[in-house]
Design a protein around this motif. Structure first.
Motif: not given
Length: 405
Positions: A353-366
């Motif tokens: 899910l974290s890897a998909l987050a940038p696709m909806v405009g949400m920055p993520s870094s696990v």
């Protein structure tokens, strides 16, 4: 019975009840996945904000007028006129921990070219402003110190201004635009920076000599602010102390008199934003962690049912020599197996899910530590919530257990 055999027996017991085991794991999967997603979004947001602020210079210092009390009423800092040309000149003359300085005067309004117009902000600056804010000229050139002296009607514009006034593939250099009826000639175009984390268009900007804005547009003799760059980020505090002393001396502030100005560093802003994001992340993680508590209770419930169903089996094992400790350990291993398996699946689910987050405009870094912590939490949940069922199994009377139907 050794540990390996106990593990095999426990694994077989979990595999024999696939649906029940999966439903027990589901709470762990969702809980761990939610925690990792919350952590990754929080970490990604922090990194995004830091990256955004670093584009404006990590050693940036901003001096603004301070609020003041007049007639018992606290004045708005923006209305104060405490930063004057004498302050700028003295800073330029005495600075040691500061490399570049630019006085700043701002104005907002409509810029017009022909039949096209757009609303923008005009910044009156010195040529050093571009180095302080890490702006690059993509076309043309910046205005000069000679233009400052002459209050020349020259301006450097952002890409959004070019697009709105001239359209695509048009060279704006040398063209004259009007800002609040004042004609200004475009001498340079800034390299695009795009939108920042707050959704502001950084390319919707115009930069002109500060004397031009002061005399021809704003009609004022004071500065809205003074921006500086420290020698290095590490020397920002020393630069703040130096600037504070210069301004206090220039404003004749003695002893315990309060400063009539404020100085903020970019590092301080980064720290404040990071602290805010940490607080938000903690709140979200705690909320997500409650699902892990519910999942643990679910595991305990399933294990208690399992102990009841296998009462006769437990009695037979005890009858052939299995001790209470061995029986207890068997059920603990089953509980931990369910919890760890659910945790591993939850980690994969959360990372996905974290890897998909940038696709909806949400920055993520696990963060790596979040995976380790999640795994350890799953082990602890398995032990804690498996302990009561394991203890119940270990305390059974063998004879009564064998007679159980």
């Amino acid at each position: 019975m050794n540990i390996l055999n106990l593990f095999k027996v426990s694994l077989r017991a979990v595999a024999n009840n696939k649906m029940r085991s999966f439903l027990s794991m589901l709470g762990i999967i969702i809980g761990v996945g939610a925690v990792i997603v919350m952590m990754s979004i929080g970490q990604g947001s922090k990194e995004s904000i830091r990256k955004e602020l670093s584009t404006m210079g990590t050693n940036l210092l901003t001096i603004r007028p301070g609020a003041d009390m007049r007639g018992g009423v606290r004045q708005d800092p923006s209305a104060m006129q405490t930063l004057k040309m004498a302050d700028y000149e003295r800073i330029m003359h005495e600075k040691k921990f500061v490399t570049k300085v630019s006085p700043e005067v701002t104005a907002s309004g409509q810029v017009i070219y022909g039949n096209n117009n757009t609303t923008t902000s005009l910044y009156g600056e010195s040529p050093e402003y571009l180095d302080i804010k890490l702006w690059n000229i993509e076309e043309g050139e910046c205005f000069t110190e000679e233009d400052i002296k002459k209050a020349a009607k020259k301006v450097v514009v952002g890409r959004t201004i070019v697009k709105e006034l001239f359209g695509e593939n048009v060279d704006p250099i040398g063209k004259t635009i009007r800002f609040k009826s004042i004609p200004m000639t475009i001498v340079g175009v800034l390299k695009s920076k795009g939108y920042n984390s707050w959704g502001m268009d950084q390319d919707n900007v115009m930069i002109a000599p500060y004397t031009t804005v002061m005399k021809r547009i704003a009609a004022q003799t004071w500065f809205s602010s003074i921006v500086c760059s420290a020698v290095t980020e590490e020397l920002s505090d020393a630069a703040i102390e130096e600037l504070t002393q210069i301004l206090r001396d220039n404003h004749k502030l003695k002893g315990e008199a309060a400063d009539d100005f404020t100085i903020r560093s970019q590092a301080e802003m980064m720290q404040t934003m990071s602290s805010t994001m940490d607080t938000v992340t903690i709140i979200l993680v705690v909320a997500a962690a409650f699902s892990l508590l519910v999942a643990g209770i679910g595991i305990m419930n399933i294990m208690l049912v399992s102990v009841t169903e296998r009462t006769k089996e437990i009695g037979l094992r005890m009858a052939v020599g299995a001790t209470g400790a061995v029986i207890s350990l068997q059920f603990l291993i089953e509980s931990v197996l369910i919890s760890i398996t659910g945790g591993i699946l939850g980690i994969l689910f959360g990372c996905g899910l974290s890897a998909l987050a940038p696709m909806v405009g949400m920055p993520s870094s696990v963060p790596a530590w979040s995976i380790i912590v999640s795994f350890l939490v799953c082990v602890i949940i398995g032990v804690l919530f498996g302990y009561i069922p394991a203890l119940k199994a270990a305390r059974m009377d063998p004879i009564e257990a064998i007679r159980h139907e």
